[in-house]
Design an enzyme around this catalytic site. Sequence first.
Site, PDB file in Angstrom:
ATOM      1  N   GLU A   1      -1.338   2.440   8.409  1.00 51.93           N
ATOM      2  CA  GLU A   1      -2.431   2.235   9.142  1.00 51.93           C
ATOM      3  C   GLU A   1      -2.612   1.073  10.127  1.00 51.93           C
ATOM      4  O   GLU A   1      -3.099   1.128  11.176  1.00 51.93           O
ATOM      5  CB  GLU A   1      -3.795   1.960   7.925  1.00 51.93           C
ATOM      6  CG  GLU A   1      -4.950   1.985   8.927  1.00 51.93           C
ATOM      7  CD  GLU A   1      -6.336   1.780   8.090  1.00 51.93           C
ATOM      8  OE1 GLU A   1      -6.207   2.096   6.801  1.00 51.93           O
ATOM      9  OE2 GLU A   1      -7.256   1.388   8.586  1.00 51.93           O
TER      10      GLU A   1
ATOM     11  N   LEU B   1      -3.271   9.044   4.149  1.00 54.61           N
ATOM     12  CA  LEU B   1      -2.246   8.988   3.076  1.00 54.61           C
ATOM     13  C   LEU B   1      -0.973   9.632   3.486  1.00 54.61           C
ATOM     14  O   LEU B   1       0.107   9.166   3.240  1.00 54.61           O
ATOM     15  CB  LEU B   1      -2.903   9.496   1.706  1.00 54.61           C
ATOM     16  CG  LEU B   1      -4.138   8.768   1.248  1.00 54.61           C
ATOM     17  CD1 LEU B   1      -4.858   9.632  -0.070  1.00 54.61           C
ATOM     18  CD2 LEU B   1      -4.259   7.393   1.099  1.00 54.61           C
TER      19      LEU B   1
ATOM     20  N   ARG C   1     -15.090  13.427  11.239  1.00 54.87           N
ATOM     21  CA  ARG C   1     -15.836  12.280  11.093  1.00 54.87           C
ATOM     22  C   ARG C   1     -16.733  11.769  12.245  1.00 54.87           C
ATOM     23  O   ARG C   1     -17.897  11.321  12.109  1.00 54.87           O
ATOM     24  CB  ARG C   1     -15.237  11.188  10.655  1.00 54.87           C
ATOM     25  CG  ARG C   1     -14.547  11.626   9.332  1.00 54.87           C
ATOM     26  CD  ARG C   1     -13.392  10.732   8.732  1.00 54.87           C
ATOM     27  NE  ARG C   1     -13.237  11.119   7.308  1.00 54.87           N
ATOM     28  CZ  ARG C   1     -12.208  10.748   6.520  1.00 54.87           C
ATOM     29  NH1 ARG C   1     -11.576   9.466   7.053  1.00 54.87           N
ATOM     30  NH2 ARG C   1     -11.755  11.042   5.485  1.00 54.87           N
TER      31      ARG C   1
ATOM     32  N   HIS D   1     -17.142   6.330   9.422  1.00 55.52           N
ATOM     33  CA  HIS D   1     -16.934   7.470   8.362  1.00 55.52           C
ATOM     34  C   HIS D   1     -18.552   7.809   8.122  1.00 55.52           C
ATOM     35  O   HIS D   1     -19.436   7.014   7.669  1.00 55.52           O
ATOM     36  CB  HIS D   1     -16.263   6.916   7.142  1.00 55.52           C
ATOM     37  CG  HIS D   1     -16.017   8.251   6.139  1.00 55.52           C
ATOM     38  ND1 HIS D   1     -16.909   9.106   5.789  1.00 55.52           N
ATOM     39  CD2 HIS D   1     -14.804   8.576   5.641  1.00 55.52           C
ATOM     40  CE1 HIS D   1     -16.223   9.977   5.073  1.00 55.52           C
ATOM     41  NE2 HIS D   1     -14.894   9.682   4.910  1.00 55.52           N
TER      42      HIS D   1
ATOM     43  N   GLY E   1       3.931   0.684   2.517  1.00 60.10           N
ATOM     44  CA  GLY E   1       4.780  -0.408   2.244  1.00 60.10           C
ATOM     45  C   GLY E   1       5.411  -0.058   0.733  1.00 60.10           C
ATOM     46  O   GLY E   1       6.976  -0.183   0.821  1.00 60.10           O
TER      47      GLY E   1
ATOM     48  N   SER F   1     -16.758  10.009  -0.660  1.00 57.80           N
ATOM     49  CA  SER F   1     -15.685  10.732  -0.203  1.00 57.80           C
ATOM     50  C   SER F   1     -16.144  11.722   0.652  1.00 57.80           C
ATOM     51  O   SER F   1     -16.879  12.706   0.514  1.00 57.80           O
ATOM     52  CB  SER F   1     -14.782  11.436  -1.499  1.00 57.80           C
ATOM     53  OG  SER F   1     -13.992  12.127  -0.832  1.00 57.80           O
TER      54      SER F   1
ATOM     55  N   GLY G   1       0.884  -1.154   0.126  1.00 56.14           N
ATOM     56  CA  GLY G   1       0.089   0.004  -0.066  1.00 56.14           C
ATOM     57  C   GLY G   1       0.995   1.156  -0.071  1.00 56.14           C
ATOM     58  O   GLY G   1       1.995   1.002   0.003  1.00 56.14           O
ATOM     59  N   LEU G   2       0.375   2.316   0.246  1.00 59.75           N
ATOM     60  CA  LEU G   2       1.187   3.900   0.148  1.00 59.75           C
ATOM     61  C   LEU G   2       2.355   3.477   1.015  1.00 59.75           C
ATOM     62  O   LEU G   2       3.560   3.945   0.889  1.00 59.75           O
ATOM     63  CB  LEU G   2       0.413   4.853   0.463  1.00 59.75           C
ATOM     64  CG  LEU G   2      -0.319   5.102  -0.747  1.00 59.75           C
ATOM     65  CD1 LEU G   2      -1.323   6.414  -0.763  1.00 59.75           C
ATOM     66  CD2 LEU G   2       0.491   5.492  -1.926  1.00 59.75           C
TER      67      LEU G   2
HETATM   68  C1  LIG Z   1     -12.999   3.687   0.661  1.00 57.66           C
HETATM   69  C2  LIG Z   1     -11.593   4.343   1.450  1.00 57.66           C
HETATM   70  C3  LIG Z   1     -11.187   5.900   0.894  1.00 57.66           C
HETATM   71  C4  LIG Z   1     -10.181   6.343   1.476  1.00 57.66           C
HETATM   72  N1  LIG Z   1      -9.875   7.514   1.291  1.00 57.66           N
HETATM   73  C5  LIG Z   1      -9.060   8.586   1.672  1.00 57.66           C
HETATM   74  C6  LIG Z   1      -8.558   9.758   1.593  1.00 57.66           C
HETATM   75  O1  LIG Z   1      -8.796  10.067   0.592  1.00 57.66           O
HETATM   76  N2  LIG Z   1      -7.590  10.259   2.063  1.00 57.66           N
HETATM   77  C7  LIG Z   1      -6.828   9.390   3.418  1.00 57.66           C
HETATM   78  O2  LIG Z   1      -5.871  10.110   3.805  1.00 57.66           O
HETATM   79  N3  LIG Z   1      -7.210   8.259   3.698  1.00 57.66           N
HETATM   80  C8  LIG Z   1      -8.319   7.748   2.808  1.00 57.66           C
HETATM   81  N4  LIG Z   1      -8.384   6.408   3.088  1.00 57.66           N
HETATM   82  C9  LIG Z   1      -7.653   5.814   4.243  1.00 57.66           C
HETATM   83  C10 LIG Z   1      -6.576   5.147   3.530  1.00 57.66           C
HETATM   84  O3  LIG Z   1      -6.707   4.590   2.097  1.00 57.66           O
HETATM   85  C11 LIG Z   1      -5.710   4.024   4.097  1.00 57.66           C
HETATM   86  O4  LIG Z   1      -5.604   4.250   5.666  1.00 57.66           O
HETATM   87  C12 LIG Z   1      -4.267   3.836   3.745  1.00 57.66           C
HETATM   88  O5  LIG Z   1      -4.288   3.627   2.256  1.00 57.66           O
HETATM   89  C13 LIG Z   1      -3.603   2.434   4.249  1.00 57.66           C
HETATM   90  O6  LIG Z   1      -2.318   2.306   3.689  1.00 57.66           O
HETATM   91  P1  LIG Z   1      -1.258   1.135   4.194  1.00 57.66           P
HETATM   92  O7  LIG Z   1      -0.295   1.363   3.143  1.00 57.66           O
HETATM   93  O8  LIG Z   1      -0.955   1.498   5.560  1.00 57.66           O
HETATM   94  O9  LIG Z   1      -2.191  -0.070   3.982  1.00 57.66           O
HETATM   95  P2  LIG Z   1      -2.929  -0.841   2.762  1.00 57.66           P
HETATM   96  O10 LIG Z   1      -3.087   0.149   1.578  1.00 57.66           O
HETATM   97  O11 LIG Z   1      -4.317  -1.476   3.307  1.00 57.66           O
HETATM   98  O12 LIG Z   1      -1.934  -2.133   2.141  1.00 57.66           O
HETATM   99  C14 LIG Z   1      -1.848  -3.293   2.836  1.00 57.66           C
HETATM  100  C15 LIG Z   1      -0.872  -3.910   2.157  1.00 57.66           C
HETATM  101  O13 LIG Z   1      -0.518  -4.988   2.921  1.00 57.66           O
HETATM  102  C16 LIG Z   1      -0.482  -6.255   2.287  1.00 57.66           C
HETATM  103  N5  LIG Z   1      -0.792  -7.341   3.337  1.00 57.66           N
HETATM  104  C17 LIG Z   1      -1.682  -7.511   4.508  1.00 57.66           C
HETATM  105  N6  LIG Z   1      -1.676  -8.554   4.984  1.00 57.66           N
HETATM  106  C18 LIG Z   1      -0.531  -8.973   4.536  1.00 57.66           C
HETATM  107  C19 LIG Z   1       0.042 -10.204   4.764  1.00 57.66           C
HETATM  108  N7  LIG Z   1      -0.327 -11.225   5.910  1.00 57.66           N
HETATM  109  N8  LIG Z   1       1.118 -10.728   3.997  1.00 57.66           N
HETATM  110  C20 LIG Z   1       1.608 -10.055   2.818  1.00 57.66           C
HETATM  111  N9  LIG Z   1       0.898  -8.768   2.656  1.00 57.66           N
HETATM  112  C21 LIG Z   1       0.000  -8.583   3.451  1.00 57.66           C
HETATM  113  C22 LIG Z   1      -1.744  -6.144   1.303  1.00 57.66           C
HETATM  114  O14 LIG Z   1      -1.549  -6.965   0.272  1.00 57.66           O
HETATM  115  C23 LIG Z   1      -1.366  -4.594   0.903  1.00 57.66           C
HETATM  116  O15 LIG Z   1      -0.324  -4.686  -0.151  1.00 57.66           O
HETATM  117  C24 LIG Z   1      -9.601   5.700   2.669  1.00 57.66           C
HETATM  118  C25 LIG Z   1      -9.975   4.378   3.047  1.00 57.66           C
HETATM  119  C26 LIG Z   1     -10.949   3.636   2.352  1.00 57.66           C
HETATM  120  C27 LIG Z   1     -11.325   2.535   2.915  1.00 57.66           C
END
Ligand SMILES: Cc1cc2nc3c(=O)[nH]c(=O)nc-3n(C[C@H](O)[C@H](O)[C@H](O)COP(=O)(O)OP(=O)(O)OC[C@H]3O[C@@H](n4cnc5c(N)ncnc54)[C@H](O)[C@@H]3O)c2cc1C
Length: 709
Positions: free
Chosen positions: A495, A511, A400, A329, A103, A347, A100-101
């Site tokens: 997150e 983000l 929120r 939300h 990682g 959104s 995700g963003l």
């Molecule tokens: C619909 C929606 C809209 C959003 N809009 C916004 C916004 O506009 N602005 C904002 O700031 N935030 C927003 N958010 C929140 C934001 O998107 C997330 O908090 C953020 O993207 C999380 O990023 P991350 O990299 O921490 O995790 P994620 O993007 O959830 O990535 C997790 C990664 O971990 C991997 N993974 C998980 N478990 C395992 C495992 N056991 N083994 C291997 N890989 C694993 C997955 O494959 C994935 O690659 C929104 C959330 C949602 C649900």
Amino acid sequence: MAKEIIEEAKKTVKKAAVAAAEAVVEKAAEAVAEVKEALEEAKAEPKAKSQEPKVQVITPEMAKIPAGPLELKWTNYKNHQKLVNPANKRRLDVIVVGTGLAGASAAASLAEMGFNVLNFCIQDSPRRAHSIAAQGGINAAKNYQNDGDSIYRLYYDTIKGGDYRAREANVYRLAEVSNSIIDQCVAQGVPFAREYGGLLDNRSFGGAQVSRTFYAKGQTGQQLLLGAYSALSRQIGKGKVKMYTRYEMLDIVMIADENGEKRARGIIARNLVTGRIERFFAHAVVVGSGGYGNTFFLSTNAMASNGSAAMQMYRHGALFANPCYAQIHPTCIPKHGDFQSKLTLMSESLRNDGRIWVPKKLEDAKRLQAGEIKGRDIPEEDRDYYLERRYPAFGNLVPRDVASRAAKERCDKGYGVNNTGLAVFLDFSDAIQRLGKDVVAQKYGNLFQMYEKIVDEDPYENPMMIFPAIHYTMGGIWVDYELQTTVKGLFCIGEANFSDHGANRLGASALMQGLADGYFVLPYTIQNYLSDQIGVPRMSTDLPEFAAAEKAVQDKIDKLMAIQGKRSVDSIHKELGLIMWDFVGMGRTAEGLKEGIKKIDAIKKEFWTNVYIPGTADHLNNELEKALRLADFIEIGRLMAVDALHREESCGGHFREEYQTPEGEALRQDDKFSYVGCWKYMGEDQEPQLVKEPLDYEFTERKTRNYKS
Ligand SMILES: Cc1cc2nc3c(=O)[nH]c(=O)nc-3n(C[C@H](O)[C@H](O)[C@H](O)COP(=O)(O)OP(=O)(O)OC[C@H]3O[C@@H](n4cnc5c(N)ncnc54)[C@H](O)[C@@H]3O)c2cc1C
């Protein structure tokens, strides 16, 4: 002679009498002591309390918070941290779980710096991580609008938005690096929206009175992830990142160092396509696995989002912080049936121009619920713009948690719309009149289209319907200022960590935090750890620790496959979700939480005796993947309830109904609960132990949140 004998006999008798008397006195004294002890035990409570395990406390030193003024802490840290020289970086391997963003940005940055990175994700491409779903935008304190923004203001809004339950030093650092994120992403080619003059455009999000949210239509997460992905791809091409898609980490491998201290030295992952379980070594492990909102079954999160990686860390001794802080939300498309498996977010950016309302009259609400009239049929004077009424200063842009509770309050009183009565309107008629339909379409077109496809109603013609839903988890794995967990060599970002958002995250700040962690914080802080690891050689995955970890994973899978019960994974997960929503949801009470814990315990039993997983474990098996994740969701759900029960106050997204003001606002108890509540794993089926990190606000005055004036 006879006289002497008599005297001697007298002496002997006297001695015997004294000894006997002494023995009696001694016995009596013992008896008195025993009685006393018994009496004290009977008074009991104080003694029982002293036998309770002592609550452990995390000091600022343990959290590695740098000394000095708030605005200099990060600079000072960077000036004094230990570095790893380029030749040594080449000898060090880092595992990054997640693309995700958080990682992807961490993996790309670490590889760019020269470390060897092994990057894992569940999806078939790093680009499919849940971050791609983020719609609204990303915050930064650029002050392009000249509306009074500053790093301090972004810091302050975040601290206040989180209801004064976040760590000051971390939040300030987050605000400080926010501007660099935008520069980095622009350099990568992220197509942020621009104004006519060419400057990047901004819009407003909840909890702020300035416009600081950078966006790319309603697809900000997608564009940012494509930016991070291109940086990652470059490193994959150069051979610095080895990418493992469709791999799921199932455990972390711990190996003791020469001092007997356990360190994270690798992972066990399952190839989701072949079912093979594989071992991977690294000098450090970074986890960016996202949030655990799917504990509730229905949420806005991607279907594969899960909390298993967090639970694996927790079981190895990483503390789980503030599990009860979950964000609901306010602007999601309402649930429409019992067979739904996903909720869709509209959104928060829509609250820039959309106005939220319900009918003023109960009879209008009833007619709407019965489908006799539409929202547009209700005249202006009969609409209650309840957020504008209750919170004149912030209006529709309250945070929120506040907006969600206000919607619930109206619906609970019977003013809700939709056939269920569980929805409120988000209306663009004003904006369309003011700006024209074309401008509204330019700004939000894809969101309107998405709404129409799901609800089958044109939101340009009739107001949208929205209702609160689980969206984000502020709680997560506890990390120190360096983003390291309580386990050496194990880092947690994005997150998945307990993050910088306190009890409530402001919109567009997730983000920002994920990218701050991955691009700008971890690349510095991890070196402080790795600089001590340069002498550690690559280890063989044949070591007994790897073999034992793999066996434990295999045993767990075998146990699950052997159950062959009668219930599908989803049916049990749905039941868990309902319990979570009813007992650990928007309004929580002590009684409800206790009941919820009992029900979750029963679900756990049901799962481990009656789940049915078809097929076998030695190839692709979606049901097995879901079952492994559900086993952990059940544990997380319980932990959330335990934490919510112990936190006898309302703050941010955690609303204990017993603690509210007469106007229904959250009532904090700063004297008792101004701390991060961390939970330590004590073993299977054992109650977790509370560890506190006090939050002594040194630089900011804690106030009751006020969005009214
Ligand atoms: C619909 C929606 C809209 C959003 N809009 C916004 C916004 O506009 N602005 C904002 O700031 N935030 C927003 N958010 C929140 C934001 O998107 C997330 O908090 C953020 O993207 C999380 O990023 P991350 O990299 O921490 O995790 P994620 O993007 O959830 O990535 C997790 C990664 O971990 C991997 N993974 C998980 N478990 C395992 C495992 N056991 N083994 C291997 N890989 C694993 C997955 O494959 C994935 O690659 C929104 C959330 C949602 C649900």
